[in-house]
Design a protein around this motif. Structure first.
Motif, PDB file in Angstrom:
ATOM      1  N   GLU A  36       8.340  14.249   5.926  1.00 38.23           N
ATOM      2  CA  GLU A  36       8.552  12.973   5.237  1.00 38.23           C
ATOM      3  C   GLU A  36       8.230  11.847   6.211  1.00 38.23           C
ATOM      4  N   LEU A  37       7.324  10.952   5.821  1.00 35.01           N
ATOM      5  CA  LEU A  37       6.898   9.857   6.676  1.00 35.01           C
ATOM      6  C   LEU A  37       7.662   8.575   6.394  1.00 35.01           C
ATOM      7  N   PHE A  38       7.849   8.265   5.112  1.00 34.42           N
ATOM      8  CA  PHE A  38       8.554   7.049   4.725  1.00 34.42           C
ATOM      9  C   PHE A  38       9.418   7.339   3.500  1.00 34.42           C
ATOM     10  N   LYS A  39      10.513   6.610   3.415  1.00 32.05           N
ATOM     11  CA  LYS A  39      11.372   6.641   2.233  1.00 32.05           C
ATOM     12  C   LYS A  39      11.600   5.209   1.779  1.00 32.05           C
ATOM     13  N   PHE A  40      11.273   4.932   0.520  1.00 27.25           N
ATOM     14  CA  PHE A  40      11.454   3.596  -0.038  1.00 27.25           C
ATOM     15  C   PHE A  40      12.567   3.652  -1.083  1.00 27.25           C
ATOM     16  N   ASP A  41      13.682   3.004  -0.783  1.00 27.25           N
ATOM     17  CA  ASP A  41      14.838   3.027  -1.682  1.00 27.25           C
ATOM     18  C   ASP A  41      14.665   2.049  -2.833  1.00 27.25           C
ATOM     19  N   HIS A  42      15.148   2.451  -4.000  1.00 30.61           N
ATOM     20  CA  HIS A  42      15.143   1.638  -5.199  1.00 30.61           C
ATOM     21  C   HIS A  42      16.573   1.517  -5.725  1.00 30.61           C
ATOM     22  N   GLN A  43      16.733   0.748  -6.795  1.00 35.28           N
ATOM     23  CA  GLN A  43      18.062   0.556  -7.383  1.00 35.28           C
ATOM     24  C   GLN A  43      18.310   1.463  -8.580  1.00 35.28           C
ATOM     25  N   HIS A  44      17.285   2.221  -8.980  1.00 38.09           N
ATOM     26  CA  HIS A  44      17.448   3.136 -10.116  1.00 38.09           C
ATOM     27  C   HIS A  44      16.360   4.212 -10.011  1.00 38.09           C
ATOM     28  N   ILE A  45      16.276   5.053 -11.039  1.00 39.79           N
ATOM     29  CA  ILE A  45      15.354   6.182 -11.043  1.00 39.79           C
ATOM     30  C   ILE A  45      13.905   5.699 -10.940  1.00 39.79           C
ATOM     31  N   VAL A  46      13.130   6.337 -10.058  1.00 37.74           N
ATOM     32  CA  VAL A  46      11.696   6.067  -9.932  1.00 37.74           C
ATOM     33  C   VAL A  46      10.963   7.075 -10.804  1.00 37.74           C
ATOM     34  N   ARG A  47      10.299   6.593 -11.845  1.00 38.02           N
ATOM     35  CA  ARG A  47       9.627   7.479 -12.804  1.00 38.02           C
ATOM     36  C   ARG A  47       8.141   7.652 -12.537  1.00 38.02           C
ATOM     37  N   ALA A  48       7.536   6.740 -11.773  1.00 30.09           N
ATOM     38  CA  ALA A  48       6.080   6.777 -11.616  1.00 30.09           C
ATOM     39  C   ALA A  48       5.674   6.203 -10.272  1.00 30.09           C
ATOM     40  N   CYS A  49       4.574   6.745  -9.715  1.00 30.84           N
ATOM     41  CA  CYS A  49       4.065   6.250  -8.438  1.00 30.84           C
ATOM     42  C   CYS A  49       2.568   6.542  -8.339  1.00 30.84           C
ATOM     43  N   ASP A  50       1.874   5.783  -7.484  1.00 32.54           N
ATOM     44  CA  ASP A  50       0.442   6.001  -7.295  1.00 32.54           C
ATOM     45  C   ASP A  50      -0.005   5.316  -6.012  1.00 32.54           C
ATOM     46  N   PHE A  51      -1.087   5.838  -5.425  1.00 30.75           N
ATOM     47  CA  PHE A  51      -1.706   5.251  -4.240  1.00 30.75           C
ATOM     48  C   PHE A  51      -2.807   4.281  -4.634  1.00 30.75           C
ATOM     49  N   SER A  52      -3.025   3.268  -3.786  1.00 32.27           N
ATOM     50  CA  SER A  52      -4.257   2.496  -3.879  1.00 32.27           C
ATOM     51  C   SER A  52      -5.404   3.396  -3.429  1.00 32.27           C
ATOM     52  N   GLN A  53      -6.631   2.989  -3.734  1.00 33.27           N
ATOM     53  CA  GLN A  53      -7.783   3.846  -3.445  1.00 33.27           C
ATOM     54  C   GLN A  53      -7.929   4.129  -1.959  1.00 33.27           C
ATOM     55  N   ASP A  54      -7.630   3.146  -1.117  1.00 34.06           N
ATOM     56  CA  ASP A  54      -7.758   3.364   0.329  1.00 34.06           C
ATOM     57  C   ASP A  54      -6.514   4.008   0.932  1.00 34.06           C
ATOM     58  N   GLY A  55      -5.495   4.242   0.102  1.00 31.62           N
ATOM     59  CA  GLY A  55      -4.301   4.930   0.566  1.00 31.62           C
ATOM     60  C   GLY A  55      -3.354   4.091   1.391  1.00 31.62           C
ATOM     61  N   SER A  56      -3.604   2.797   1.500  1.00 31.90           N
ATOM     62  CA  SER A  56      -2.775   1.951   2.361  1.00 31.90           C
ATOM     63  C   SER A  56      -1.551   1.380   1.641  1.00 31.90           C
ATOM     64  N   ARG A  57      -1.555   1.444   0.317  1.00 33.98           N
ATOM     65  CA  ARG A  57      -0.432   0.888  -0.448  1.00 33.98           C
ATOM     66  C   ARG A  57       0.016   1.871  -1.526  1.00 33.98           C
ATOM     67  N   VAL A  58       1.260   1.718  -1.940  1.00 39.64           N
ATOM     68  CA  VAL A  58       1.850   2.582  -2.953  1.00 39.64           C
ATOM     69  C   VAL A  58       2.493   1.721  -4.026  1.00 39.64           C
ATOM     70  N   LEU A  59       2.291   2.125  -5.278  1.00 39.20           N
ATOM     71  CA  LEU A  59       2.835   1.440  -6.445  1.00 39.20           C
ATOM     72  C   LEU A  59       3.916   2.306  -7.070  1.00 39.20           C
ATOM     73  N   THR A  60       5.054   1.684  -7.436  1.00 36.52           N
ATOM     74  CA  THR A  60       6.134   2.430  -8.086  1.00 36.52           C
ATOM     75  C   THR A  60       6.666   1.674  -9.295  1.00 36.52           C
ATOM     76  N   GLY A  61       7.256   2.421 -10.229  1.00 37.80           N
ATOM     77  CA  GLY A  61       7.922   1.845 -11.392  1.00 37.80           C
ATOM     78  C   GLY A  61       8.951   2.825 -11.925  1.00 37.80           C
ATOM     79  N   GLY A  62       9.880   2.324 -12.738  1.00 39.79           N
ATOM     80  CA  GLY A  62      10.891   3.237 -13.265  1.00 39.79           C
ATOM     81  C   GLY A  62      11.914   2.566 -14.146  1.00 39.79           C
ATOM     82  N   GLN A  63      13.139   3.027 -14.026  1.00 39.37           N
ATOM     83  CA  GLN A  63      14.221   2.564 -14.903  1.00 39.37           C
ATOM     84  C   GLN A  63      14.587   1.103 -14.677  1.00 39.37           C
ATOM     85  N   GLU A  64      14.221   0.554 -13.540  1.00 37.29           N
ATOM     86  CA  GLU A  64      14.517  -0.864 -13.269  1.00 37.29           C
ATOM     87  C   GLU A  64      13.624  -1.815 -14.064  1.00 37.29           C
TER      88      GLU A  64
END
Length: 315
Positions: A97-125
């Motif tokens: 595990e390299l990084f852990k990004f905490d949220h305030q509720h369930i994370v339902r979805a995630c994806d990388f940018s094309q160059d892999g430098s950024r991450v997108l998340t969404g969920g119950q919040e």
């Protein structure tokens, strides 16, 4: 009449102990190989050889169901979103595990940018977040607007946009530079899945028994909409864009449809529970299905052609 061929035997990938809810193939490497990552309610996302289904490793650390799993373009990093209120980044070679990004509720979805430098998340919040992996300690960019849980997210670097879909019956298109909504794609029912086609030319989505294909080259205009026989939990467009597969949360069968007409072409049974997620391999030679029954199955696209572990052709 659609073809129902009982002699088509899929490869069964065991290992998960609860429903498999998300699958993604990596891009092909220079030797034509690729990986398959799976998300499961057992909390243990797994990495496999895409052609054979052979288990490579399990990412250990989540304390709740894993709803989403994605690989970056190089397939050296994975991101997972979980009911333990976190998204985690993993090294696919070591399993660390390299990084852990905490949220305030369930994370339902995630994806990388094309160059892999950024991450997108969404969920119950009902909130989108963009994390910069080069500055993991910095506050993420955020966007709000959804009126229901976000179930799917995707990234389109070519157009500097990100997508989010969810229970409020919409896909929302955002400018990733400003995090402002620039477009809304209405569905009429809760959006159950959303992914981009292999070449990025279509954004595909499902809602109720409807399969949608939005043309990313034409301002996300609706290019095709097909009404299927059963509720569609997930669809995947073949890389040559002649057909698509669909799984259903109300049916045990895998169904293949003609992309142009929506005609049902093939029907196969193998799972013992509803099918939550489907995906074509990057070369289109096989597809994967993940089910409530806790298994992943790999199906050869052309039953008479040797491929992977299917070296012999049926008589």
């Amino acid at each position: 009449m659609p073809i129902t061929n009982s002699r088509v035997i899929p490869l069964t990938c065991s290992g998960h102990t609860r429903p498999v809810v998300d699958l993604q193939f990596s891009s092909m490497d220079s030797e034509g190989n690729y990986l398959l990552i799976s998300a499961c309610k057992d909390g243990n996302p797994m990495l496999r050889d895409g052609k054979t289904g052979d288990w490579i490793g399990t990412f250990l650390g989540h304390k709740g169901a894993v709803w989403s799993a994605r690989l970056n373009q190089k397939a050296d990093r994975a991101v997972t979103g979980s009911a333990d209120f976190s998204a985690r980044i993993w090294d696919t070679f070591t399993g660390d595990e390299l990084f852990k990004f905490d949220h305030q509720h369930i994370v339902r979805a995630c994806d990388f940018s094309q160059d892999g430098s950024r991450v997108l998340t969404g969920g119950q919040e009902k909130k989108l977040r963009v994390f910069d992996l080069n500055q993991p300690e910095s506050a993420p960019l955020e966007a709000t607007g959804h009126e229901g849980a976000i179930k799917s997210v995707a990234w389109d670097d070519d157009r500097q946009t990100i997508f989010s879909a969810g229970d409020d019956k919409t896909i929302r298109v955002w400018d990733v530079r400003s995090m402002e909504q620039v477009q809304q794609l209405d569905h009429g029912a809760s959006v159950t899945s959303m992914v981009q086609s292999a070449d990025g030319h279509y954004l595909t989505s499902t809602a109720g028994a409807e399969a949608f294909f939005w043309d990313t080259r034409a301002g996300y205009a609706l290019a095709k909409q097909h009404t299927l026989e059963h509720n569609a939990s997930s669809i995947s467009l073949h890389p040559n864009q002649t057909k698509f597969i669909a799984g259903s949360d109300t049916d045990l069968w895998v169904r293949i449809y003609d992309f142009t007409s929506g005609e049902e072409l093939e029907v196969y049974k193998g799972h013992h529970g509803p099918i939550w997620t489907v995906s074509y391999s990057p070369d289109g030679e096989l597809y994967a299905t993940g089910s409530e029954d806790g298994t992943i199955r790999l199906w050869k696209t052309n039953p008479t052609k040797p491929y992977g572990l299917w070296q012999s052709c049926p008589e």
